[in-house]
Motif scaffolding. Structure first.
Motif, PDB file in Angstrom:
ATOM      1  N   GLY A 227       0.826  -1.207   0.000  1.00  0.00           N
ATOM      2  CA  GLY A 227       0.000   0.000   0.000  1.00  0.00           C
ATOM      3  C   GLY A 227       0.852   1.245   0.000  1.00  0.00           C
ATOM      4  N   GLY A 228       1.959   1.222   0.767  1.00  0.00           N
ATOM      5  CA  GLY A 228       2.888   2.357   0.784  1.00  0.00           C
ATOM      6  C   GLY A 228       3.540   2.566  -0.565  1.00  0.00           C
ATOM      7  N   LEU A 229       3.894   1.465  -1.244  1.00  0.00           N
ATOM      8  CA  LEU A 229       4.497   1.585  -2.569  1.00  0.00           C
ATOM      9  C   LEU A 229       3.511   2.189  -3.569  1.00  0.00           C
ATOM     10  CD1 LEU A 229       6.532  -1.751  -2.890  1.00  0.00           C
ATOM     11  CD2 LEU A 229       7.428   0.549  -2.503  1.00  0.00           C
ATOM     12  N   ARG A 230       2.252   1.821  -3.444  1.00  0.00           N
ATOM     13  CA  ARG A 230       1.247   2.408  -4.351  1.00  0.00           C
ATOM     14  C   ARG A 230       1.111   3.916  -4.111  1.00  0.00           C
ATOM     15  NH1 ARG A 230      -1.475  -2.607  -3.021  1.00  0.00           N
ATOM     16  NH2 ARG A 230      -1.548  -3.968  -4.868  1.00  0.00           N
ATOM     17  N   THR A 231       1.180   4.316  -2.832  1.00  0.00           N
ATOM     18  CA  THR A 231       1.133   5.752  -2.526  1.00  0.00           C
ATOM     19  C   THR A 231       2.328   6.469  -3.137  1.00  0.00           C
ATOM     20  OG1 THR A 231      -0.052   5.334  -0.449  1.00  0.00           O
ATOM     21  CG2 THR A 231       1.096   7.452  -0.656  1.00  0.00           C
ATOM     22  N   GLN A 233       4.047   5.479  -5.646  1.00  0.00           N
ATOM     23  CA  GLN A 233       3.903   5.446  -7.108  1.00  0.00           C
ATOM     24  C   GLN A 233       3.132   6.668  -7.605  1.00  0.00           C
ATOM     25  OE1 GLN A 233       2.394   1.720  -8.822  1.00  0.00           O
ATOM     26  NE2 GLN A 233       1.121   2.893 -10.217  1.00  0.00           N
ATOM     27  N   GLY A 234       2.023   6.974  -6.940  1.00  0.00           N
ATOM     28  CA  GLY A 234       1.245   8.144  -7.345  1.00  0.00           C
ATOM     29  C   GLY A 234       2.046   9.431  -7.237  1.00  0.00           C
ATOM     30  N   LYS A 235       2.835   9.569  -6.181  1.00  0.00           N
ATOM     31  CA  LYS A 235       3.630  10.798  -5.986  1.00  0.00           C
ATOM     32  C   LYS A 235       4.745  10.894  -7.024  1.00  0.00           C
ATOM     33  CE  LYS A 235       2.595  11.259  -1.079  1.00  0.00           C
ATOM     34  NZ  LYS A 235       3.097  11.331   0.310  1.00  0.00           N
ATOM     35  N   PHE A 236       5.385   9.781  -7.302  1.00  0.00           N
ATOM     36  CA  PHE A 236       6.479   9.806  -8.289  1.00  0.00           C
ATOM     37  C   PHE A 236       5.944  10.145  -9.670  1.00  0.00           C
ATOM     38  CE2 PHE A 236       8.931   6.507  -5.554  1.00  0.00           C
ATOM     39  CZ  PHE A 236       9.392   7.529  -4.732  1.00  0.00           C
ATOM     40  N   ILE A 237       4.764   9.619 -10.005  1.00  0.00           N
ATOM     41  CA  ILE A 237       4.172   9.928 -11.309  1.00  0.00           C
ATOM     42  C   ILE A 237       3.851  11.419 -11.389  1.00  0.00           C
ATOM     43  CG2 ILE A 237       2.132   9.577 -12.753  1.00  0.00           C
ATOM     44  CD1 ILE A 237       2.106   6.660 -11.797  1.00  0.00           C
ATOM     45  N   THR A 238       3.297  11.944 -10.306  1.00  0.00           N
ATOM     46  CA  THR A 238       2.967  13.379 -10.285  1.00  0.00           C
ATOM     47  C   THR A 238       4.216  14.237 -10.442  1.00  0.00           C
ATOM     48  OG1 THR A 238       1.066  12.942  -8.846  1.00  0.00           O
ATOM     49  CG2 THR A 238       1.900  15.214  -8.915  1.00  0.00           C
ATOM     50  N   GLN A 239       5.311  13.789  -9.826  1.00  0.00           N
ATOM     51  CA  GLN A 239       6.570  14.539  -9.884  1.00  0.00           C
ATOM     52  C   GLN A 239       7.344  14.287 -11.169  1.00  0.00           C
ATOM     53  OE1 GLN A 239       8.597  13.184  -6.373  1.00  0.00           O
ATOM     54  NE2 GLN A 239       7.086  14.081  -4.962  1.00  0.00           N
ATOM     55  N   GLY A 240       6.863  13.317 -11.970  1.00  0.00           N
ATOM     56  CA  GLY A 240       7.562  12.991 -13.206  1.00  0.00           C
ATOM     57  C   GLY A 240       8.864  12.261 -12.965  1.00  0.00           C
ATOM     58  N   ARG A 241       8.971  11.539 -11.871  1.00  0.00           N
ATOM     59  CA  ARG A 241      10.198  10.805 -11.525  1.00  0.00           C
ATOM     60  C   ARG A 241      10.085   9.348 -11.953  1.00  0.00           C
ATOM     61  NH1 ARG A 241      11.304  11.600  -5.259  1.00  0.00           N
ATOM     62  NH2 ARG A 241      13.306  10.631  -5.827  1.00  0.00           N
ATOM     63  N   ASP A 242      11.194   8.773 -12.373  1.00  0.00           N
ATOM     64  CA  ASP A 242      11.236   7.340 -12.633  1.00  0.00           C
ATOM     65  C   ASP A 242      10.978   6.616 -11.309  1.00  0.00           C
ATOM     66  OD1 ASP A 242      12.150   4.913 -14.323  1.00  0.00           O
ATOM     67  OD2 ASP A 242      13.402   4.799 -12.517  1.00  0.00           O
ATOM     68  N   MET A 243      10.048   5.674 -11.310  1.00  0.00           N
ATOM     69  CA  MET A 243       9.605   5.079 -10.049  1.00  0.00           C
ATOM     70  C   MET A 243      10.699   4.270  -9.367  1.00  0.00           C
ATOM     71  SD  MET A 243       5.593   4.118 -10.503  1.00  0.00           S
ATOM     72  CE  MET A 243       5.748   3.343 -12.104  1.00  0.00           C
ATOM     73  N   LYS A 244      11.451   3.490 -10.128  1.00  0.00           N
ATOM     74  CA  LYS A 244      12.492   2.687  -9.495  1.00  0.00           C
ATOM     75  C   LYS A 244      13.587   3.576  -8.922  1.00  0.00           C
ATOM     76  CE  LYS A 244      15.175  -1.534 -10.122  1.00  0.00           C
ATOM     77  NZ  LYS A 244      15.534  -2.647 -11.048  1.00  0.00           N
ATOM     78  N   THR A 245      13.956   4.618  -9.692  1.00  0.00           N
ATOM     79  CA  THR A 245      14.963   5.567  -9.200  1.00  0.00           C
ATOM     80  C   THR A 245      14.456   6.272  -7.944  1.00  0.00           C
ATOM     81  OG1 THR A 245      15.775   5.927 -11.448  1.00  0.00           O
ATOM     82  CG2 THR A 245      16.338   7.583  -9.795  1.00  0.00           C
ATOM     83  N   GLY A 246      13.191   6.728  -7.991  1.00  0.00           N
ATOM     84  CA  GLY A 246      12.626   7.411  -6.838  1.00  0.00           C
ATOM     85  C   GLY A 246      12.581   6.511  -5.615  1.00  0.00           C
ATOM     86  N   LEU A 247      12.243   5.239  -5.811  1.00  0.00           N
ATOM     87  CA  LEU A 247      12.171   4.314  -4.676  1.00  0.00           C
ATOM     88  C   LEU A 247      13.535   4.142  -4.029  1.00  0.00           C
ATOM     89  CD1 LEU A 247      10.725   2.225  -2.905  1.00  0.00           C
ATOM     90  CD2 LEU A 247      11.203   0.512  -4.685  1.00  0.00           C
TER      91      LEU A 247
END
Length: 385
Positions: A227-231, A233-247
């Protein structure tokens, strides 16, 4: 010489009782010996015939049982796959190849063949190369073959694994379960359940399986973490960040924070308040650090069958030997069953004839009349006593 011969003849002519007595004794002795020899020979012959008859009977019983075993197995496969004719004959070859290669029972092997064929549409070596390690993994790690076969086919579908990589992927899951202690069936269930979010964050199959196996073994609340990863994911998409890099940037930031308060604040900001505590603990305790396990999984090809060979003692070897005997005797038993079936058809045909049915009806009526009369006489008999 002539005088002696004449004397002997005269003696025999006048009194031959001694001579006859001697001959009689000799004949009696010969007859007695012949009788004993005959009796001994008869016993040997009868004994030999008895042994031969017992052996033939034993082979017949074994063949009948083998035929029944094969018939039940093919019924299971036919029901599961809907195959008939040449297609079912091909699946029989697959069943026999698997059944004689691993220490399993016929029902379990038939279940594996039926499920894998119906779900993956595989036959021949491609089917056998999955069925054998799946049966061995279930034997070694425990569990139910139906559950494991269904779960693995879902894994292949969810992760879009090509059939040529299926056996290697199963080996990787087996190693992950071995290394972490996570139950194989639960691991496969998690790999499917959380496959989409893991792929969204750029994890490949081995990485996802390693992370989820570690979570399962170390008591991580996987549902909250996901659930935390899904949250995030939404923030990284909004920020335009690559999700794996952001994680991984977030993971590094939490690990290297100067204090637990700062680390928890970062977790709250990225993963949300509900998941922050679990994400903080998971990251700080190194439960995302699975590089070593992933490397082991990458080198896992053949791990299941190697483990199976290493754990095969006399019991497993005896099972495989019996399976080979069953497969060899099954055609004989099936011919016997076919003959009995034809005989039963003839018997049924006779009983269905009108004259036989009429005779049976008369017989039943006669028995009924007899019983009725007997019941009527019971009070008379009681009064008589």
């Amino acid at each position: 010489m002539a005088t002696a011969l004449s004397n002997l003849l005269a003696l025999l002519a006048l009194d031959n009782s001694s001579y006859l007595d001697g001959l009689t004794s000799s004949k009696a002795a010969s007859d007695s010996f012949a009788d004993k020899l005959s009796n001994a020979g008869g016993a040997i012959v009868v004994g030999g015939l008895s042994v031969a008859a017992a052996a033939i009977t034993a082979v017949g019983v074994a063949a009948w049982d083998a035929g029944n075993t094969m018939d039940d197995a093919m019924d299971t496969i036919a029901v599961a796959t809907g195959a008939t004719g040449p297609a079912l004959d091909g699946l029989r070859e697959d069943f026999e190849a698997v059944f004689t290669s691993v220490p399993t029972d016929s029902a379990t092997a038939a279940d594996a063949i039926g499920i894998l064929n119906s779900r993956l549409d595989l036959t021949g070596p491609a089917l056998q190369n999955i069925a054998k390690p799946l049966l061995e993994a279930t034997r070694i790690l425990g569990g139910d073959i139906t559950t494991n076969a269904e779960a693995f086919t879902r894994v292949m579908g969810d992760w879009n694994l090509p059939t040529e990589k299926a056996a290697g992927s199963l080996d990787a899951l087996f190693v992950a379960a071995q290394q972490t202690g996570a139950p194989l069936d639960q691991l496969m269930e998690r790999v499917v359940q959380y496959g989409a979010p893991m792929r969204n964050f750029g994890f490949d199959f081995n990485e996802a399986a390693a992370i989820l196996a570690t979570f399962e073994a170390q008591g991580v609340n996987t549902e909250i973490v996901m659930g935390g990863l899904r949250t995030a994911q939404g923030k990284f998409i909004t920020q335009g960040r690559d999700m794996k890099t952001g994680l991984w940037e977030t993971v590094d930031a939490i690990k290297n924070a100067e204090s637990s308060t700062d680390a928890l604040a970062i977790a709250t900001e990225v993963f949300g308040a509900k998941a922050a505590g679990d994400m903080f603990d998971t990251i700080r305790s190194g439960k995302f650090d699975v590089d070593a396990l992933v490397q082991t999984m990458l080198n896992a090809d053949g791990a299941i069958m190697e483990a199976g060979a290493a754990t095969a003692d006399w019991g497993e070897k005896w099972t495989m030997f019996k399976n080979k005997i069953t497969t060899a005797l099954a055609p004989i038993g099936e011919k016997m069953m076919e003959g009995v079936g034809k005989a039963m058809d003839s018997v049924v045909a006779i009983f269905e004839r009108p004259d036989v049915q009429a005779g049976l009806t008369r017989f039943v009526e006669m028995i009924g009349s007899f019983i009725t009369k007997a019941v009527e006489y019971i009070p008379v008999l009681i009064d008589g006593f």
